[in-house]
Scaffold this motif. Structure first.
Motif, PDB file in Angstrom:
ATOM      1  N   TRP A 105       0.807  -1.212   0.000  1.00 39.83           N
ATOM      2  CA  TRP A 105       0.000   0.000   0.000  1.00 39.83           C
ATOM      3  C   TRP A 105       0.844   1.268   0.000  1.00 39.83           C
ATOM      4  CZ3 TRP A 105      -4.805  -0.333   3.681  1.00 39.83           C
ATOM      5  CH2 TRP A 105      -5.645  -1.369   3.263  1.00 39.83           C
ATOM      6  N   GLY A 106       2.108   1.159   0.337  1.00 38.31           N
ATOM      7  CA  GLY A 106       2.986   2.329   0.330  1.00 38.31           C
ATOM      8  C   GLY A 106       3.054   2.975  -1.039  1.00 38.31           C
ATOM      9  N   ASP A 107       2.910   2.181  -2.091  1.00 42.65           N
ATOM     10  CA  ASP A 107       2.920   2.715  -3.461  1.00 42.65           C
ATOM     11  C   ASP A 107       1.736   3.650  -3.718  1.00 42.65           C
ATOM     12  OD1 ASP A 107       5.116   1.072  -3.842  1.00 42.65           O
ATOM     13  OD2 ASP A 107       3.990  -0.458  -4.934  1.00 42.65           O
ATOM     14  N   ASP A 108       0.691   3.507  -2.901  1.00 38.44           N
ATOM     15  CA  ASP A 108      -0.515   4.314  -3.063  1.00 38.44           C
ATOM     16  C   ASP A 108      -0.677   5.353  -1.959  1.00 38.44           C
ATOM     17  OD1 ASP A 108      -1.517   2.798  -5.360  1.00 38.44           O
ATOM     18  OD2 ASP A 108      -1.730   1.168  -3.918  1.00 38.44           O
ATOM     19  N   GLY A 109       0.383   5.568  -1.192  1.00 32.50           N
ATOM     20  CA  GLY A 109       0.339   6.552  -0.113  1.00 32.50           C
ATOM     21  C   GLY A 109      -0.458   6.104   1.097  1.00 32.50           C
ATOM     22  N   MET A 110      -0.630   4.801   1.265  1.00 36.33           N
ATOM     23  CA  MET A 110      -1.452   4.301   2.373  1.00 36.33           C
ATOM     24  C   MET A 110      -0.671   3.410   3.337  1.00 36.33           C
ATOM     25  SD  MET A 110      -4.413   5.654   2.124  1.00 36.33           S
ATOM     26  CE  MET A 110      -5.465   4.701   3.193  1.00 36.33           C
ATOM     27  N   HIS A 111       0.649   3.458   3.334  1.00 30.43           N
ATOM     28  CA  HIS A 111       1.448   2.630   4.252  1.00 30.43           C
ATOM     29  C   HIS A 111       0.995   2.877   5.691  1.00 30.43           C
ATOM     30  CE1 HIS A 111       4.806   0.887   6.369  1.00 30.43           C
ATOM     31  NE2 HIS A 111       5.065   2.055   6.923  1.00 30.43           N
TER      32      HIS A 111
ATOM     33  N   ASP B 184       1.353  -6.298   7.178  1.00 28.86           N
ATOM     34  CA  ASP B 184       2.639  -6.056   6.515  1.00 28.86           C
ATOM     35  C   ASP B 184       2.526  -6.134   4.996  1.00 28.86           C
ATOM     36  OD1 ASP B 184       3.859  -5.900   9.058  1.00 28.86           O
ATOM     37  OD2 ASP B 184       4.171  -8.073   9.090  1.00 28.86           O
ATOM     38  N   VAL B 185       3.540  -5.611   4.306  1.00 33.30           N
ATOM     39  CA  VAL B 185       3.610  -5.741   2.853  1.00 33.30           C
ATOM     40  C   VAL B 185       3.771  -7.212   2.493  1.00 33.30           C
ATOM     41  CG1 VAL B 185       4.547  -3.412   2.523  1.00 33.30           C
ATOM     42  CG2 VAL B 185       6.105  -5.355   2.772  1.00 33.30           C
ATOM     43  N   ASN B 186       3.507  -7.524   1.238  1.00 32.28           N
ATOM     44  CA  ASN B 186       3.631  -8.888   0.707  1.00 32.28           C
ATOM     45  C   ASN B 186       2.770  -9.888   1.466  1.00 32.28           C
ATOM     46  OD1 ASN B 186       5.457  -8.085  -1.317  1.00 32.28           O
ATOM     47  ND2 ASN B 186       7.107  -8.082   0.199  1.00 32.28           N
ATOM     48  N   TYR B 187       1.594  -9.433   1.937  1.00 33.17           N
ATOM     49  CA  TYR B 187       0.598 -10.283   2.565  1.00 33.17           C
ATOM     50  C   TYR B 187       1.110 -10.955   3.838  1.00 33.17           C
ATOM     51  CZ  TYR B 187      -0.627  -9.590  -2.303  1.00 33.17           C
ATOM     52  OH  TYR B 187      -0.852  -9.029  -3.535  1.00 33.17           O
ATOM     53  N   GLY B 188       1.844 -10.206   4.624  1.00 33.15           N
ATOM     54  CA  GLY B 188       2.365 -10.726   5.889  1.00 33.15           C
ATOM     55  C   GLY B 188       1.479 -10.356   7.069  1.00 33.15           C
ATOM     56  N   ARG B 189       1.270 -11.297   7.953  1.00 29.31           N
ATOM     57  CA  ARG B 189       0.508 -11.136   9.194  1.00 29.31           C
ATOM     58  C   ARG B 189      -0.949 -10.763   8.926  1.00 29.31           C
ATOM     59  NH1 ARG B 189       2.229  -7.815  13.691  1.00 29.31           N
ATOM     60  NH2 ARG B 189       2.561  -6.157  12.203  1.00 29.31           N
TER      61      ARG B 189
ATOM     62  N   ASP C   7      -0.977  -2.797   5.360  1.00 23.21           N
ATOM     63  CA  ASP C   7      -0.002  -2.530   4.300  1.00 23.21           C
ATOM     64  C   ASP C   7      -0.250  -3.321   3.020  1.00 23.21           C
ATOM     65  OD1 ASP C   7       1.692  -0.522   5.206  1.00 23.21           O
ATOM     66  OD2 ASP C   7       2.921  -1.909   6.340  1.00 23.21           O
ATOM     67  N   SER C   8      -1.207  -4.261   3.035  1.00 27.93           N
ATOM     68  CA  SER C   8      -1.491  -5.032   1.824  1.00 27.93           C
ATOM     69  C   SER C   8      -2.848  -5.711   1.964  1.00 27.93           C
ATOM     70  CB  SER C   8      -0.392  -6.069   1.555  1.00 27.93           C
ATOM     71  OG  SER C   8      -0.232  -6.974   2.627  1.00 27.93           O
ATOM     72  N   HIS C   9      -3.364  -6.172   0.817  1.00 31.60           N
ATOM     73  CA  HIS C   9      -4.638  -6.895   0.826  1.00 31.60           C
ATOM     74  C   HIS C   9      -4.714  -7.854  -0.359  1.00 31.60           C
ATOM     75  CE1 HIS C   9      -5.795  -3.910  -2.218  1.00 31.60           C
ATOM     76  NE2 HIS C   9      -6.664  -4.820  -2.607  1.00 31.60           N
ATOM     77  N   GLN C  10      -5.584  -8.849  -0.212  1.00 30.08           N
ATOM     78  CA  GLN C  10      -5.867  -9.812  -1.278  1.00 30.08           C
ATOM     79  C   GLN C  10      -7.368 -10.049  -1.357  1.00 30.08           C
ATOM     80  OE1 GLN C  10      -3.714 -13.252   0.205  1.00 30.08           O
ATOM     81  NE2 GLN C  10      -2.333 -13.154  -1.544  1.00 30.08           N
ATOM     82  N   TRP C  11      -7.860 -10.220  -2.576  1.00 29.06           N
ATOM     83  CA  TRP C  11      -9.244 -10.642  -2.796  1.00 29.06           C
ATOM     84  C   TRP C  11      -9.274 -12.163  -2.705  1.00 29.06           C
ATOM     85  CZ3 TRP C  11     -13.376  -7.389  -3.588  1.00 29.06           C
ATOM     86  CH2 TRP C  11     -13.074  -6.039  -3.829  1.00 29.06           C
ATOM     87  N   GLN C  12     -10.239 -12.705  -1.942  1.00 27.21           N
ATOM     88  CA  GLN C  12     -10.373 -14.141  -1.757  1.00 27.21           C
ATOM     89  C   GLN C  12     -11.838 -14.536  -1.907  1.00 27.21           C
ATOM     90  OE1 GLN C  12      -7.860 -16.243  -1.404  1.00 27.21           O
ATOM     91  NE2 GLN C  12      -6.251 -14.712  -1.192  1.00 27.21           N
ATOM     92  N   SER C  13     -12.104 -15.829  -1.961  1.00 25.14           N
ATOM     93  CA  SER C  13     -13.479 -16.317  -2.150  1.00 25.14           C
ATOM     94  C   SER C  13     -14.253 -16.444  -0.843  1.00 25.14           C
ATOM     95  CB  SER C  13     -13.470 -17.659  -2.888  1.00 25.14           C
ATOM     96  OG  SER C  13     -12.742 -18.597  -2.138  1.00 25.14           O
TER      97      SER C  13
END
Length: 125
Positions: free
Chosen positions: A59-65, A88-93, A114-120
């Protein structure tokens, strides 16, 4: 203190400014496009907003770290429609799951993700 019409005008403006209603989050949530996951830097879906149609490992790339106070899943139900949030970045924790149509504001612990993923579905339960 000398009370003049200028002082009265200033006090009147100050009272009007402080009495302005707070915009409900539901109105600001409408800024998040359909099919997207959005995060705002301030409470009540205010301030800087980032929006994603897919996964984002940093998310740091989008100013949301570590800078989300409100999150909203405006994804389309079906398939990969739940959003997993990570500390954390890279889908950590892994931290939490946001279901379609769900939004969180006061429940967030100030600037966590710091990160997110779409899941089912949600990871637990």
């Amino acid at each position: 203190m000398l009370f003049t019409w200028k002082t009265a005008a200033f006090v009147g403006v100050a009272l009007v400014a402080t009495a302005a209603p707070v915009v409900p989050a539901s109105a600001a949530l409408g800024d998040c496009p359909s099919g997207y996951f959005c995060a705002w830097a301030d409470d009540n879906a205010q301030g800087h907003r980032a929006q994603w149609f897919g996964n984002d490992s940093n998310w740091g790339d989008d100013g949301m770290h570590d800078n989300d106070e409100t999150v909203y899943n405006n994804g389309t139900p079906g398939g990969f429609d739940h959003v997993w949030l990570y500390y954390d970045v890279n889908y950590g924790r892994y931290n939490m799951c946001v279901e379609p149509g769900e939004w969180y504001d006061a429940q967030l612990d100030d600037n966590d993700h710091d990160s997110h993923q779409w899941q089912s579905g949600c990871k637990f339960g």
